[in-house]
Enzyme design. Sequence first.
Site, mmCIF file in Angstrom:
data_model
loop_
_atom_site.group_PDB
_atom_site.id
_atom_site.type_symbol
_atom_site.label_atom_id
_atom_site.label_comp_id
_atom_site.label_asym_id
_atom_site.label_seq_id
_atom_site.Cartn_x
_atom_site.Cartn_y
_atom_site.Cartn_z
ATOM 1 N N GLY A 9 0.907 -1.267 0.014
ATOM 2 C CA GLY A 9 0.090 -0.138 -0.086
ATOM 3 C C GLY A 9 1.049 1.060 0.047
ATOM 4 N N THR A 10 0.106 2.278 0.060
ATOM 5 C CA THR A 10 1.074 3.636 0.170
ATOM 6 C C THR A 10 1.664 3.920 1.411
ATOM 7 O OG1 THR A 10 -1.062 4.893 0.617
ATOM 8 C CG2 THR A 10 -0.271 4.452 -1.740
ATOM 9 N N MET A 11 2.366 4.731 1.686
ATOM 10 C CA MET A 11 2.647 5.283 2.940
ATOM 11 C C MET A 11 1.352 5.315 3.765
ATOM 12 S SD MET A 11 6.313 7.330 2.493
ATOM 13 C CE MET A 11 5.466 8.455 1.128
ATOM 14 N N CYS A 13 -0.976 3.898 5.320
ATOM 15 C CA CYS A 13 -2.074 2.981 5.304
ATOM 16 C C CYS A 13 -2.034 1.844 6.385
ATOM 17 C CB CYS A 13 -2.173 2.494 4.037
ATOM 18 S SG CYS A 13 -1.119 1.159 3.367
ATOM 19 N N GLY A 14 -1.342 2.062 7.229
ATOM 20 C CA GLY A 14 -1.204 1.033 8.297
ATOM 21 C C GLY A 14 -0.590 -0.271 8.074
ATOM 22 N N GLU A 87 9.006 -2.956 6.380
ATOM 23 C CA GLU A 87 9.780 -2.094 5.193
ATOM 24 C C GLU A 87 10.492 -2.957 4.448
ATOM 25 O OE1 GLU A 87 9.365 0.861 5.606
ATOM 26 O OE2 GLU A 87 8.733 1.349 7.403
ATOM 27 N N ALA A 88 9.712 -3.950 3.690
ATOM 28 C CA ALA A 88 10.273 -4.961 2.679
ATOM 29 C C ALA A 88 10.614 -4.376 1.294
ATOM 30 C CB ALA A 88 9.373 -5.952 2.656
ATOM 31 N N GLN A 89 10.201 -3.241 1.002
ATOM 32 C CA GLN A 89 10.786 -2.657 0.017
ATOM 33 C C GLN A 89 12.206 -2.202 0.107
ATOM 34 O OE1 GLN A 89 8.568 -1.008 2.216
ATOM 35 N NE2 GLN A 89 9.589 0.963 2.592
#
Length: 215
Positions: A9-11, A13-14, A87-89
């Site tokens: 999801g975006t930043m 968004c939980g 923070e898997a990105q």
Amino acid sequence: MPELVFFSGTMDCGKSTLAIQLGHNRSARGLQGVVFTRDDRAGEGKLSSRLGLVTEAVEVTDGMDLYAHLVAELSGGGRADYVIVDEAQFLAPEQVDQLARIVDDLGMDVLAFGITTDFRTKLFPGSQRLIELADRVETLQVEAMCWCGARATHNARTVGGEMVVEGAQVVVGDVNRPAEEIGYEVLCRHHRRRMTSATAHAGALSPDVLPVTPV
């Protein structure tokens, strides 16, 4: 069957809140997990949410082998029933491959949480590899909102409130402080127009903006 699941999801968004909640639910059932994270807002070795929840985590570093780390924990008498990665990105593609190996060789569920694209709307390498390998990709249903009230779909980097589209892919900042020197803001299609909350507010107050009379 164990799964590799990517929650995206975006930043704002939980994602981190859900990661902590899923870990809590499993621990309440007597399961033990290993939590990995990288570059969390709360500092090294922490998984935190903007709601104020914080839990301990293993900080992922460049070149770290996540599979080997987990095998070493198990060989040393530790226990792990599942793995959570926040923070898997920020993971390298080969580290995502290691997560898939944990699922396949160790029979554990791996739940990864991260944003899909950066401030330039380009895929993070870690997110791209997760999309390629995950058994499921789940889009979080808690909608982050643009300053205009519409559903946010893009992540923007700001410098002094002004949106920028060039620079290093990873720079530490927070959506809670978008007007500071380096911050982040979630936007809808306003991302294409580079219109942040600060620039929209400045435009609304500008004497050069003519009032519009409804027809």
